[in-house]
Design an enzyme around this catalytic site. Sequence first.
Site: not given
Length: 777
Positions: A19-24, A27, A42, A139
């Site tokens: 569903l999504g991606q972050g630096a760490t 999801v 997550k 953020d």
Amino acid sequence: MATNVRGSPTFVWDTSKPLGQGATSMVYMGRNKKTGDEVAVKVFNSQSYQRPFSVQRREFEVMQKLSHENIVKLLAIEEESPSRAKVIVMEFCTHGTLYNLLDMAENNFGLAEEEFLRVLAQVTAGVKHLRDNKIIHRDIKPGNILRSVREDGRSVFKLTDFGAARELEQDEEFLSLYGTDEYLHPDMYERAVLRKSRGKQFGVYVDLWSLGVTFYHAATGSLPFRPFGGRKNRETMHQITAKKEHDVISGVQDTHGGPIRWSKDLPPTCRLSRGLKSLITPCLAKLLEKDQNLTMTFDDFFLRVDDIASRTPYYAFCPSSFSLLTLYARGRDDMSQLRQLITDQTDIPGGAQLLMVDGKELKDESREPVSSYLPHVSPEHPIFVFNKLPEFKRFIKPAVGKFPDIPPETMVDTDYPLSKKCYAVLHSVRNAVKVILQCNNLMNMAVKMYSNHIQHKSLEMELSMGHVMRGCSDARSWKEHLFSSLNTQATLLKALSNSNVKPPGLDVMGRANMLQTIYQTGNRECTQVSTSIHSKLDKAVSMLENIKVGQTADAGWDPSVGCMPSDRCIEKMDVLISKMHKVVLSFKEDRSRRALNNNDEQIHRFDKNKLKELCITARTLVEDHCVNRASMLFEAYKQFYSKVVQIHDSGERLDALVIDIYKQQKRLCDKLKVSGKQCAAQTESCLSALGQTEPVTNGEVSNHGDNGTASSLGTRQERLDGVLDGLQLTRSSLEEVRALLDENTSLMERFSSLQDQDQGEDDKSWEYVPYQEQNAR
């Protein structure tokens, strides 16, 4: 596929469905093993475990403290099997993020007003919950604002991703760097991106800046600060944000190394109304203030947003500017404040505004809030704002995006984003066509409504003039009758004074002189007033003839001059949108394949030509048909209104003249009444004294010592009888005068009550009565 499935004691998720991606972290979409409910899971990557343990636990601790409708809901913190790594399980928001919403073609120039207000109110509510718990997000951006949809179709926006969040008091500072480049406060950008100002500390105000950028993005579809080349042009990006002046809310560089185009206003292509822009722009200016001493506090921000969210929108159409207005009034605002909001958007002074709803004029000037008496209005049935002064603004077409130039060459990598821009502009054009059609319809309604208003006023004035003319005629008759009677009575008393028979105890000559004085003074004053009345009445009759022309004011109006629903322009735009959407999808597929064979490349060229043709067709439709026809309708309205506004002005001047005539007529009647009372009093005194004279018996009167002869007695008797008959005739005349005066008083009282009633209706004109119902009365 089985290898992609991972789980925890209660939940399971598929790593092939991110569903999504972050630096760490990543999801994924998952499900509850027992209920099957969809969830968002997550999962942290190896990089996240390189952070200090206290930082790793911070997100868990923050989310456990939060519970709010506009904060993504924490369902569980569990351990993944068999790694025993912690995962965060959250509610699943079915409609992606605010960024996804803004990336849709119809929102490339910003959200619609109602949706933007939801974003503003709900994101602010989520941030307020954070601050109530002394938490800073660090953020905030559209990608970290999730969207779900209620059963009634309305969006709910929720803050998510608390990986950078931490507890921070209002006056505390921090050193660590988090956030996304375009949404970073200039001080953080300088440190995190440009690697300068080492050791600089930051406060809670960095969230305010990020909110400003986010709300600007939601309102316009674009970032406020855009160097040429995007985020790669870091030095220019920092120059724009750090060196902008106060109140500037955007800075854009259009060419490499070119000047910065600054603006203190939202762009004209923004879909927000002018009324909402006037509230949002100052708020954005304060949020996007680099100096923390000049930016607003969180408390000020929350109060500002609460004020905006609590206002009620009232819709108004101004035909003299061909514009639909949205007026955001506070709950306590009265009509004077509403008129000021109209003035702010139209430059029409409050005293020159004629406001109407469904044919009913709004005149209320009381201090009561408009919310207590103003009827429900909508964009389809707004308040109509007419300018009593024949002043017009030039026709301004609705702002639309500009179609980009389409080069003939096949460039697979860039043709897809190019087609997306065209697709977004096409939606902008469709919105403009919709606005034009709506304003065309409202313009025709305005002409009909104003014509009915003029006709109604004309008939009212004709009726009032009838009453006034009859009153003036009656007053003239009363005046002539009264002073004729006064003159007759004075003459009779003089004759009586000169006779040999005088009533005992009555100064006949004194009475005669007094009546003569009443006659001369009263007749002179009443004649002056009467002459003035009839002079003004002649002028009023002439004015009424000119006003009657207004009864056919809209006879030459042609509603088909403008863009009509029967032209099916909206439907034509929908067809163009459908065709362009197919081109966009085709270009997206071509880009994914990179290399095209000869056949696919030929099809790509055909589609590119079609893309260009669709842009030209849309531009031609809106410019040559919709805008042109609307401009013609606006010119026709100017000609129509230039005539009828003079009729309306004449009606108001006639109304004032009639009131003046009424006042003078009342003054005349008061003078007649005074003269009549004086005349009647003198008559009663004379008749009372004459009644003491011995009556005639068998044609004789007693002599009482008179030594005259029988013939002289007869002569004296005849003269006395003549005087008595004359006085009786005078008394009868005066009784007629008195009756006429009584009748006049009664008529004048009714006339006065009608005037008072009319004025009372004017005072209560805020009581909403549809025009049709008013006619039915």
